[in-house]
Design a protein around this motif. Sequence first.
Motif, PDB file in Angstrom:
ATOM      1  N   ASP A  16       5.881   1.033  -4.010  1.00  0.00           N
ATOM      2  CA  ASP A  16       5.714  -0.377  -4.346  1.00  0.00           C
ATOM      3  C   ASP A  16       5.517  -0.542  -5.857  1.00  0.00           C
ATOM      4  O   ASP A  16       4.864   0.290  -6.501  1.00  0.00           O
ATOM      5  N   LYS A  23       0.830  -1.249  -6.180  1.00  0.00           N
ATOM      6  CA  LYS A  23       0.199  -0.654  -5.002  1.00  0.00           C
ATOM      7  C   LYS A  23      -1.308  -0.891  -5.063  1.00  0.00           C
ATOM      8  O   LYS A  23      -1.924  -0.796  -6.132  1.00  0.00           O
ATOM      9  N   ASN A  42       3.595   4.060  -1.767  1.00  0.00           N
ATOM     10  CA  ASN A  42       3.743   4.704  -3.078  1.00  0.00           C
ATOM     11  C   ASN A  42       4.896   4.144  -3.899  1.00  0.00           C
ATOM     12  O   ASN A  42       4.855   4.151  -5.129  1.00  0.00           O
ATOM     13  N   THR A  62       0.821  -1.219   0.000  1.00  0.00           N
ATOM     14  CA  THR A  62       0.000   0.000   0.000  1.00  0.00           C
ATOM     15  C   THR A  62       0.852   1.265   0.000  1.00  0.00           C
ATOM     16  O   THR A  62       0.341   2.355   0.240  1.00  0.00           O
TER      17      THR A  62
END
Length: 450
Positions: free
Chosen positions: A241, A244, A239, A237
């Motif tokens: 990732d 997301k 930014n 979750t």
Amino acid sequence: MSSKPTFTTTNELYKLFQQSTGISTDSRTTDKGNLFVALKGEQFDGNQYAVVALQKGAIAAIVSNSTLAEQYDNCYYVSDTTHALGELAHMHRVALATPVILITGTNGKTTTKELVATVLATKYNVHYTHGNLNNHIGLPLTLLQLKPQHEVAIIEAGASHEGEIEYLANIAAPNYGIITNIGKAHLEGFGSFEGVVRTKTELYRYLQLHQGKVFINSCDTLLMEQARTLTKITYGTQNNDVAKGEIIHLGDGIQMSFNLTIGGVTHPIKTQLVGNYNLPNALAAAAVGTHFGLSINDIAQALARYSPGNHRSQLINSSPKGNMLIADVYNANPTSLTTALNNFFSLNTPMPRYVILGDMLELGNAANAEHDAILRLLWGYANEQHIPFCAYLVGGQFALLATSFDATNFRFFHSVDSLKQYLLSTPITNSFALLKASHGMHFENLLALL
């Protein structure tokens, strides 16, 4: 009768495999051209059926009975047929050099495996573990079904004792790994939660030694700590990732919906998965898909298309008795059961609620405390959050605690059969029910009555 070497090498066995039409471990289903492997366990001895397999057309049999090898030219002796099966599978995997993704974890590994397979199949010829063939026999058999045309393999690995993931990883030789999560399961075999952690992270240690990469949930602090020195492809979750996700509410909210963001582009997805706890599983598949070059549109369509089966968080919208059922009866442990209950009680519904739970098996000395914790959780929902429901609690372990939880909405049954008899006389109709138990409780037999 002819003289035979006392031991057959893996190279010799692989030549036999290459000449065969595939592996058989059951003489009842052996086909012409198969290579029969006489597996031996506590309750069975495949050596007794090797000759039958040969008579049915097997080209050869791998046996651990030296007398058979002395008597039959097409019986090949090894000291341990299960170990030989693993070595054969490893040699085959190395020979084909197919990229392998190995997936393990306490909960969600089968769902994640199927999601990853569904996503990658939009672009690649994918081979993956079918059903729950994820142990020291099932995993080698899956690898031995790899064909040259397969472009990627997704292999599931399960464990109930320390050292098992290390053993399976050495057979599968993965390039990538996913640990879905680490929770309380098989405590009887692992001895403690710390034993579970050590075993599951055997995959990370294999990848560390062999320059592999991990797909990992960035929100899981335990996993991130264990993988701190590894090359990571993250999902979650946050930014930064690769994939997301953010839960959104569409429709009745029973089936999970979320916004998927990849490379700054966001796509809403309504899945057929029950429970927001499946978000990391879906995101793992999205991260794999992204790494393998799929577009967000292809990933989103695949995730929306996937329909869970095999009674794993499976939503049955309308049973013959008018019930809506969440059938999650393939497995249960303290972590997955707690998660399933919290999800069930978070859902809004005008229908009467039923919770039908069976014993969690293989918990060893922790069994009493863990079942007690589940009953306390239910007690809290009834008496603190004042959510009306009826709980049917099935099995000897729950029955031991019946006198401690003497509530009007708790009903205890010693066996599935006793609950079946009760449901015949007092059916559940037009209600919303969660069914969850360890597979050994055989809760699938209840579905016809609901």
